[in-house]
Design a protein around this motif. Structure first.
Motif, short mmCIF file in Angstrom:
data_model
loop_
_atom_site.label_atom_id
_atom_site.label_comp_id
_atom_site.label_asym_id
_atom_site.label_seq_id
_atom_site.Cartn_x
_atom_site.Cartn_y
_atom_site.Cartn_z
N GLY A 239 0.85 -1.19 0.00
CA GLY A 239 0.00 0.00 0.00
C GLY A 239 0.88 1.23 0.00
N TYR A 240 0.57 2.20 -0.86
CA TYR A 240 1.45 3.37 -1.04
C TYR A 240 0.67 4.65 -0.79
N LEU A 241 1.17 5.46 0.15
CA LEU A 241 0.60 6.79 0.41
C LEU A 241 1.52 7.83 -0.19
N PRO A 242 1.10 8.52 -1.27
CA PRO A 242 1.99 9.51 -1.91
C PRO A 242 2.10 10.78 -1.08
N GLN A 243 3.13 11.59 -1.41
CA GLN A 243 3.33 12.85 -0.70
C GLN A 243 2.17 13.80 -0.93
N ASN A 244 1.61 13.79 -2.13
CA ASN A 244 0.44 14.62 -2.43
C ASN A 244 -0.81 13.75 -2.33
N PRO A 245 -1.57 13.86 -1.26
CA PRO A 245 -2.72 12.96 -1.07
C PRO A 245 -3.79 13.10 -2.15
N MET A 246 -3.83 14.27 -2.80
CA MET A 246 -4.86 14.49 -3.82
C MET A 246 -4.72 13.51 -4.98
N ALA A 247 -3.54 12.92 -5.14
CA ALA A 247 -3.33 11.96 -6.22
C ALA A 247 -4.20 10.71 -6.06
N LEU A 248 -4.68 10.46 -4.84
CA LEU A 248 -5.51 9.28 -4.58
C LEU A 248 -7.00 9.55 -4.74
N PHE A 249 -7.40 10.81 -4.85
CA PHE A 249 -8.82 11.15 -4.77
C PHE A 249 -9.46 11.14 -6.16
N HIS A 250 -10.48 10.27 -6.30
CA HIS A 250 -11.17 10.16 -7.59
C HIS A 250 -12.69 10.20 -7.44
N GLU A 251 -13.17 10.37 -6.21
CA GLU A 251 -14.60 10.32 -5.95
C GLU A 251 -15.11 11.67 -5.45
N PRO A 252 -16.41 11.95 -5.57
CA PRO A 252 -16.95 13.28 -5.23
C PRO A 252 -17.12 13.53 -3.74
N THR A 253 -17.12 12.47 -2.93
CA THR A 253 -17.25 12.66 -1.48
C THR A 253 -16.22 11.78 -0.78
N VAL A 254 -15.94 12.14 0.47
CA VAL A 254 -15.02 11.34 1.28
C VAL A 254 -15.57 9.93 1.46
N LEU A 255 -16.87 9.80 1.73
CA LEU A 255 -17.46 8.48 1.95
C LEU A 255 -17.31 7.60 0.72
N SER A 256 -17.64 8.13 -0.46
CA SER A 256 -17.51 7.32 -1.67
C SER A 256 -16.05 7.01 -1.98
N GLN A 257 -15.14 7.92 -1.62
CA GLN A 257 -13.71 7.66 -1.79
C GLN A 257 -13.28 6.45 -0.96
N LEU A 258 -13.75 6.39 0.28
CA LEU A 258 -13.39 5.27 1.16
C LEU A 258 -14.07 3.98 0.71
N GLN A 259 -15.33 4.06 0.34
CA GLN A 259 -16.05 2.86 -0.09
C GLN A 259 -15.43 2.29 -1.36
N ASN A 260 -14.90 3.15 -2.21
CA ASN A 260 -14.29 2.71 -3.46
C ASN A 260 -13.02 1.91 -3.23
N ALA A 261 -12.40 2.09 -2.05
CA ALA A 261 -11.17 1.34 -1.74
C ALA A 261 -11.48 -0.10 -1.30
N LEU A 262 -12.76 -0.42 -1.09
CA LEU A 262 -13.17 -1.74 -0.65
C LEU A 262 -13.90 -2.48 -1.77
N PRO A 263 -14.11 -3.79 -1.64
CA PRO A 263 -14.90 -4.52 -2.65
C PRO A 263 -16.30 -3.93 -2.79
N GLN A 264 -16.90 -4.12 -3.97
CA GLN A 264 -18.22 -3.53 -4.22
C GLN A 264 -19.27 -4.06 -3.25
N LYS A 265 -19.23 -5.35 -2.96
CA LYS A 265 -20.16 -5.92 -2.00
C LYS A 265 -19.41 -6.12 -0.68
N LEU A 266 -19.75 -5.30 0.30
CA LEU A 266 -19.04 -5.34 1.57
C LEU A 266 -19.59 -6.42 2.49
#
Length: 542
Positions: A367-394
């Motif tokens: 797992g890699y955390l870049p110096q610029n955290p914005m490089a990881l953000f692809h979703e419109p909300t924090v919640l959807s960003q976190l949910q996207n890191a997990l399998p679709q069916k939790l």
């Protein structure tokens, strides 16, 4: 007459139910060096941006902001641009031109300066700040420290009365940080420039400042002169603020039963004078021993053999003949100056950049955390960003893990926000959560404490320690000496693309002069292996 008068200032961002700033009242006088600090999300950056109208955030503002007896909003644009300068946290976000000379001229050109006057000011400021020898360099070639110095120089060509600085050293290595702060001290002392800054790394900042302002949850909770402020805040024993206070000041107050604010040390030099006079009976007979190397029977999780890297065929080598074995369960910190190759090395380990030569052997999931955290953000909300890191069916366990992580990182109030709208520290938390949800065996962290307040750093350390107890392994690039000294088990230094001196952390810091802690500089004559406040407290009778 005060330079700034702020009366009953309240500010609320759009769609936020609670004001970010609440009923702020303060006066700042010409020549003051002001430190503004408080926990992440307390409103520090928002308050700082209120002091320069060109960078006012969008939202509802009530109360008054007065600059030299005039409402700030009525200050002519040319005067506001020239008299109030600002340096931001990320050096790259402020640079707009391709060469250093063009960048220095940019602000003056926009204000219509005569070319001869521009040349004179560039010559004067670049010489004063010691950057005259790289005037014609490309800005893309500069290190992080050089870029931040260039940003300061660009502001200074306009001869400002006020400098606003928003965590200006957060991305600088310890030596570049000290150089930058020394220059700020000179500007304040020699030219009476008013300086107002926010910072999380305060060991080197406190000796420079006159006044301290503490923000908590958008409210100004304390104002005072620097020594009285440290003394009072220590006596109040507020957990969220204790980590901001200089370690040498806390050492004095923990040991000295009749501590006086007027005698409070702010620097290792001041603290050493006091510490070296302590009677021998203060010290326990036991001595702190250097940590022994990791046992040889611990399996090697990652092995690097003669790693080389360069960005283009004609560019210089960024990494050269790197050899490294990382034991399973280790917490390895990599220190080094800006531009030494640390972040590039993490990207090579993560597989983001291909090594030019050499082999990397590991079976670990990474797992890699870049110096610029914005490089990881692809979703419109924090919640959807976190949910996207997990399998679709939790599964239920995964939902529980997500809830625990949200609670631990205090992300609940941020879940419906866009990640780009968060503060630097809040972005760092969301990025870290995104990486942790992938459940890696090997965690690569590039400046994970950047933008985090001391209270949350301690929480982060506890969480990382829990991961280590689960058998995870961590490699962290950092400029945060205090964090590394407290929590890393192994430390190494990267210099000019090479890794030097891999050692247990206590041995590493005990043997260094510049890359060490304020506590070690204070106590090394009597406690040569103590590098943290906790270790000294263990060896001295309170």
């Amino acid at each position: 007459m005060a330079l700034y008068e702020i009366n009953h200032l309240t500010f609320t961002y759009p769609l936020h139910p609670i004001p970010t700033l609440q009923d702020i009242n303060l006066s700042i006088h010409k020549g003051d060096f002001v430190l503004l600090f408080g926990p992440s999300g307390s409103g520090k950056s928002t308050l700082l941006r209120q002091l320069k109208k060109e960078v006012w955030p969008v939202g509802e503002r009530t109360g008054t902001l007065v600059f030299e007896g005039q409402l700030l909003e009525h200050l002519p644009n040319d005067k506001s641009a020239s008299r109030i300068g600002m340096v931001f946290q990320n050096p790259d976000q402020q640079i707009v031109m391709s060469t250093v000379y063009e960048e220095l001229a940019f602000g003056m050109e926009n204000l219509g300066f005569d070319p001869k006057e521009m040349q004179r000011r560039i010559g004067e400021i670049s010489t004063f700040l010691g950057i005259n020898h790289w005037l014609y360099k490309s800005t893309s070639e500069l290190s992080g420290g050089q870029k931040q110095l260039l940003n300061l120089a660009s502001v200074m060509t306009l001869y400002p009365d006020v400098l606003l600085l928003d965590e200006p050293t957060s991305q600088l290595d310890p030596i570049a940080t000290q150089n930058f702060l020394n220059i700020l001290g000179r500007l304040n002392e020699e030219f009476s420039i008013t300086i107002i800054m926010t910072e999380h790394h305060l060991e080197e900042v406190f000796p420079l400042v006159d006044m301290v302002y503490v923000l908590e949850k958008g409210m100004l909770t304390y104002t005072g002169k620097v020594r009285e402020a440290i003394y009072t805040l220590y006596k109040k024993d507020v957990a969220s603020l204790m980590g901001y206070l200089p370690s040498v000041s806390r050492l004095y107050m923990q040991i000295e039963h009749e501590a006086l604010a007027s005698q409070l040390p702010l620097t290792p030099k001041e603290a050493k004078v006091w510490f070296d006079k302590l009677p021998e009976e203060y010290f326990h007979p036991l001595q702190l021993e250097l940590a022994s190397p990791s046992p040889s029977e611990v399996p090697i999780l990652l092995s690097c053999q003669d790693i080389y890297f360069q960005y283009t065929k004609d560019s210089p080598l960024v990494l050269e003949r790197i050899r490294l074995d990382v034991p399973m369960g280790a917490f390895l910190a990599i220190l080094g100056g800006n531009g030494s190759g640390k972040s590039t090395f993490l990207k090579v380990l993560a597989g983001i950049l291909p090594a030019l030569k050499g082999k990397i052997k590991t079976k670990a999931s990474i797992g890699y955390l870049p110096q610029n955290p914005m490089a990881l953000f692809h979703e419109p909300t924090v919640l959807s960003q976190l949910q996207n890191a997990l399998p679709q069916k939790l599964s239920q366990d995964e939902e529980d893990e997500l809830s625990k992580l949200i609670s631990f990182l205090s992300l609940q109030p941020l879940l419906e926000h866009h990640p780009y709208d968060l503060s630097g520290g809040e972005m760092q938390k969301v990025a870290l959560a995104t990486v942790l949800l992938t459940k890696p065996d090997l965690l690569l962290l590039d400046e994970p404490t950047k933008g985090l307040d001391p209270y949350f750093k301690k929480q982060l350390a506890q969480y990382l320690n829990a991961l280590l107890q689960q058998g995870k392994t961590i490699i962290m690039v950092s400029h945060d000496m205090e964090f590394v000294a407290r929590y890393a088990t192994l430390t190494t230094l990267m210099f000019s693309g090479k890794l030097l001196s891999l050692q247990p952390t206590t041995a590493f810091f005990s043997n260094n002069v510049f890359y060490t802690t304020s506590i070690h500089r204070t106590v090394k004559a009597r406690l040569p292996h103590a590098i943290t406040l906790e270790e000294v407290n263990h060896l001295v009778r309170n």
